[in-house]
Every structure is written in structure tokens, then in C-alpha cells.
Design a protein around this motif. Structure first.
Motif, PDB file in Angstrom:
ATOM      1  N   LEU A   1       1.388  11.225   5.169  1.00 39.59           N
ATOM      2  CA  LEU A   1       0.818  10.567   3.758  1.00 39.59           C
ATOM      3  C   LEU A   1       1.311  11.949   2.725  1.00 39.59           C
ATOM      4  N   GLY A   2       0.928  13.112   3.224  1.00 40.26           N
ATOM      5  CA  GLY A   2       1.002  14.433   2.265  1.00 40.26           C
ATOM      6  C   GLY A   2       2.659  14.419   2.051  1.00 40.26           C
ATOM      7  N   ALA A   3       3.652  14.362   3.168  1.00 40.56           N
ATOM      8  CA  ALA A   3       5.216  14.619   2.879  1.00 40.56           C
ATOM      9  C   ALA A   3       5.596  13.232   2.060  1.00 40.56           C
ATOM     10  N   ALA A   4       5.057  12.270   2.137  1.00 39.66           N
ATOM     11  CA  ALA A   4       5.666  11.066   1.388  1.00 39.66           C
ATOM     12  C   ALA A   4       5.375  11.372  -0.133  1.00 39.66           C
ATOM     13  N   VAL A   5       4.165  11.790  -0.495  1.00 39.26           N
ATOM     14  CA  VAL A   5       3.351  11.832  -1.643  1.00 39.26           C
ATOM     15  C   VAL A   5       4.078  13.203  -2.202  1.00 39.26           C
ATOM     16  N   ALA A   6       4.307  14.036  -1.631  1.00 35.57           N
ATOM     17  CA  ALA A   6       5.103  15.351  -2.151  1.00 35.57           C
ATOM     18  C   ALA A   6       6.531  15.091  -2.780  1.00 35.57           C
ATOM     19  N   THR A   7       7.130  14.159  -1.756  1.00 34.59           N
ATOM     20  CA  THR A   7       8.520  13.927  -2.068  1.00 34.59           C
ATOM     21  C   THR A   7       8.530  12.841  -3.535  1.00 34.59           C
ATOM     22  N   VAL A   8       7.607  12.107  -3.610  1.00 33.90           N
ATOM     23  CA  VAL A   8       7.791  11.083  -4.588  1.00 33.90           C
ATOM     24  C   VAL A   8       7.061  11.904  -5.843  1.00 33.90           C
ATOM     25  N   GLN A   9       6.125  12.597  -5.698  1.00 25.88           N
ATOM     26  CA  GLN A   9       5.715  13.236  -7.128  1.00 25.88           C
ATOM     27  C   GLN A   9       6.545  14.395  -7.535  1.00 25.88           C
ATOM     28  N   SER A  10       7.497  14.775  -6.676  1.00 24.90           N
ATOM     29  CA  SER A  10       8.518  15.724  -7.230  1.00 24.90           C
ATOM     30  C   SER A  10       9.575  14.881  -8.192  1.00 24.90           C
ATOM     31  N   GLU A  11       9.842  13.607  -7.704  1.00 19.22           N
ATOM     32  CA  GLU A  11      10.628  12.901  -8.373  1.00 19.22           C
ATOM     33  C   GLU A  11       9.895  12.267  -9.690  1.00 19.22           C
ATOM     34  N   TYR A  12       8.591  11.947  -9.606  1.00 19.72           N
ATOM     35  CA  TYR A  12       7.929  11.410 -10.722  1.00 19.72           C
ATOM     36  C   TYR A  12       6.585  12.016 -11.148  1.00 19.72           C
ATOM     37  N   PRO A  13       6.697  13.242 -11.666  1.00 17.18           N
ATOM     38  CA  PRO A  13       5.641  14.330 -11.884  1.00 17.18           C
ATOM     39  C   PRO A  13       4.519  13.750 -12.791  1.00 17.18           C
ATOM     40  N   ARG A  14       5.019  12.677 -13.565  1.00 14.71           N
ATOM     41  CA  ARG A  14       4.026  12.250 -14.592  1.00 14.71           C
ATOM     42  C   ARG A  14       3.202  10.991 -14.010  1.00 14.71           C
ATOM     43  N   ALA A  15       3.514  10.339 -12.704  1.00 11.80           N
ATOM     44  CA  ALA A  15       2.585   9.525 -12.086  1.00 11.80           C
ATOM     45  C   ALA A  15       1.575  10.083 -11.503  1.00 11.80           C
ATOM     46  N   ASP A  16       0.371   9.483 -11.794  1.00 11.69           N
ATOM     47  CA  ASP A  16      -0.965   9.831 -11.267  1.00 11.69           C
ATOM     48  C   ASP A  16      -1.008   9.127  -9.631  1.00 11.69           C
ATOM     49  N   VAL A  17      -0.633  10.034  -8.701  1.00  8.59           N
ATOM     50  CA  VAL A  17      -0.502   9.461  -7.523  1.00  8.59           C
ATOM     51  C   VAL A  17      -1.883  10.284  -6.683  1.00  8.59           C
ATOM     52  N   ARG A  18      -2.795   9.335  -6.196  1.00  6.48           N
ATOM     53  CA  ARG A  18      -3.750   9.912  -5.123  1.00  6.48           C
ATOM     54  C   ARG A  18      -3.539   9.203  -3.854  1.00  6.48           C
ATOM     55  N   SER A  19      -4.000  10.075  -2.934  1.00  6.31           N
ATOM     56  CA  SER A  19      -3.683   9.748  -1.552  1.00  6.31           C
ATOM     57  C   SER A  19      -5.132   9.605  -0.894  1.00  6.31           C
ATOM     58  N   ARG A  20      -5.021   8.780   0.300  1.00  4.46           N
ATOM     59  CA  ARG A  20      -6.182   8.653   1.232  1.00  4.46           C
ATOM     60  C   ARG A  20      -5.722   7.905   2.411  1.00  4.46           C
ATOM     61  N   VAL A  21      -6.428   8.602   3.547  1.00  2.00           N
ATOM     62  CA  VAL A  21      -6.175   8.140   4.756  1.00  2.00           C
ATOM     63  C   VAL A  21      -7.451   7.517   5.326  1.00  2.00           C
ATOM     64  N   ILE A  22      -7.312   6.458   5.983  1.00  2.73           N
ATOM     65  CA  ILE A  22      -8.228   5.362   6.217  1.00  2.73           C
ATOM     66  C   ILE A  22      -8.021   5.251   7.767  1.00  2.73           C
ATOM     67  N   ARG A  23      -9.333   5.197   8.561  1.00  2.00           N
ATOM     68  CA  ARG A  23      -9.002   4.615   9.979  1.00  2.00           C
ATOM     69  C   ARG A  23      -9.376   3.211   9.802  1.00  2.00           C
ATOM     70  N   GLY A  24      -8.833   2.160  10.623  1.00  2.00           N
ATOM     71  CA  GLY A  24      -9.053   0.815  10.596  1.00  2.00           C
ATOM     72  C   GLY A  24      -7.980   0.273  11.145  1.00  2.00           C
ATOM     73  N   ASN A  25      -7.888  -1.281  10.684  1.00  2.00           N
ATOM     74  CA  ASN A  25      -7.100  -2.122  10.996  1.00  2.00           C
ATOM     75  C   ASN A  25      -6.292  -2.271   9.692  1.00  2.00           C
ATOM     76  N   THR A  26      -4.907  -1.946   9.927  1.00  2.00           N
ATOM     77  CA  THR A  26      -3.973  -2.063   8.701  1.00  2.00           C
ATOM     78  C   THR A  26      -4.107  -3.271   7.854  1.00  2.00           C
ATOM     79  N   VAL A  27      -4.136  -4.249   8.440  1.00  2.00           N
ATOM     80  CA  VAL A  27      -4.068  -5.554   7.471  1.00  2.00           C
ATOM     81  C   VAL A  27      -5.341  -5.750   6.837  1.00  2.00           C
ATOM     82  N   ASP A  28      -6.237  -5.587   7.665  1.00  2.00           N
ATOM     83  CA  ASP A  28      -7.526  -5.761   7.274  1.00  2.00           C
ATOM     84  C   ASP A  28      -8.011  -4.897   6.034  1.00  2.00           C
ATOM     85  N   GLU A  29      -7.617  -3.732   6.334  1.00  2.00           N
ATOM     86  CA  GLU A  29      -7.935  -2.351   5.263  1.00  2.00           C
ATOM     87  C   GLU A  29      -6.976  -2.957   3.818  1.00  2.00           C
TER      88      GLU A  29
END
Length: 137
Positions: free
Chosen positions: A64-92
Motif C-alpha cells: 500500500l505504501g509503495a502504491a500511494v507513494a507512486t501516485v502521490q508523486s504524480e498527483y501531489p495535490r490529491a489528498d490520499v490517506r491509506s489504511r490496512v484492514i484485516r478481514g474478508n476483502t469483499v465484505d470490508e
């Protein structure tokens, strides 16, 4: 009115494309992007895999950190917040769709069968989310 956009990120190139699409969208309309990675302890033939929960959580945070860093470098004005959740992907993601104005997912992620037009997780989210869903190809 500012939008809340939830994006599924699993470390695949498709999910980075989805995050990129969401960041571009938010730069145009205003709002906030929630980049979400959901992980779980995989079970194969009734046995847990060798990786520990802390290792799996760490791998999820790194992807997640790598993906967010890549995209934030391309879109520095975008307010991107990241979160890791443990659970069932579809349900979450279905639960998150109740609080989002828009959900964005890639067409395939890790574990998708080669040649599928849309991955099984993306299809389930499209059919069960309560907000609009964009599938990025």
C-alpha cells in the motif's frame, strides 16, 4: 461538494491504475481518497500458510505504501490517506461502500485467473456496493 472515494489497492499494477484514476478524479472534483488494502491469513487445504500474521500485515503495509507513494508523486495535490484492514476483502469493501461517494477498483488483482475480463472480487464489489463503482482497466 467534496467527494469521498475508496480505492482497493492490493499491490497489483491494476490497483495502482485504480488509485491513479481516483487521485486524478479527486484533483478535478475535490475531496479525499481512501486507499485501502485488505489482507487475511490464507488457508489452503484447511491449513494456515507459513507466513505469520505480522508478516502478512507488513507485506500489506509495504504494498500500500509503495502504491500511494507512486501516485502521490504524480498527483501531489490529491489528498490520499491509506489504511490496512484485516478481514474478508469483499465484505470490508461492501461495508466501506456505505460511507463512500464512489468506489474504485482494478479489473484484476492478485489471484485473478489470466484472461478474465473482470476479477471475481471486482465483480462482487460491483454487484453489492451501495455506492457507484468504477472498474479501471
Amino acid at each position: 461538494m467534496p467527494q469521498t472515494v475508496v480505492v482497493g489497492v492490493d499491490g497489483s499494477e491494476e490497483s495502482v491504475k485504480a488509485l491513479r484514476w481516483a487521485a486524478d478524479h479527486i484533483c478535478q472534483v475535490g475531496g479525499l481518497v481512501h486507499a485501502i488494502t485488505v489482507w487475511h491469513q490464507p488457508v489452503q487445504f484447511g491449513y494456515r500458510m507459513a507466513a505469520t500474521e505480522s508478516e502478512l500485515a507488513g507485506q500489506a503495509r509495504e504494498a500500500l505504501g509503495a502504491a500511494v507513494a507512486t501516485v502521490q508523486s504524480e498527483y501531489p495535490r490529491a489528498d490520499v490517506r491509506s489504511r490496512v484492514i484485516r478481514g474478508n476483502t469483499v465484505d470490508e469493501f461492501i461495508a466501506l461502500s456505505r460511507q463512500a461517494d464512489l468506489m474504485v477498483v482494478g479489473d484484476k488483482g492478485h489471484g485473478a485467473f489470466t484472461g478474465m475480463l473482470v476479477g471475481s472480487v471486482a465483480l462482487k464489489i460491483v454487484h453489492h456496493a451501495v455506492c457507484p463503482v468504477v472498474v479501471v482497466r
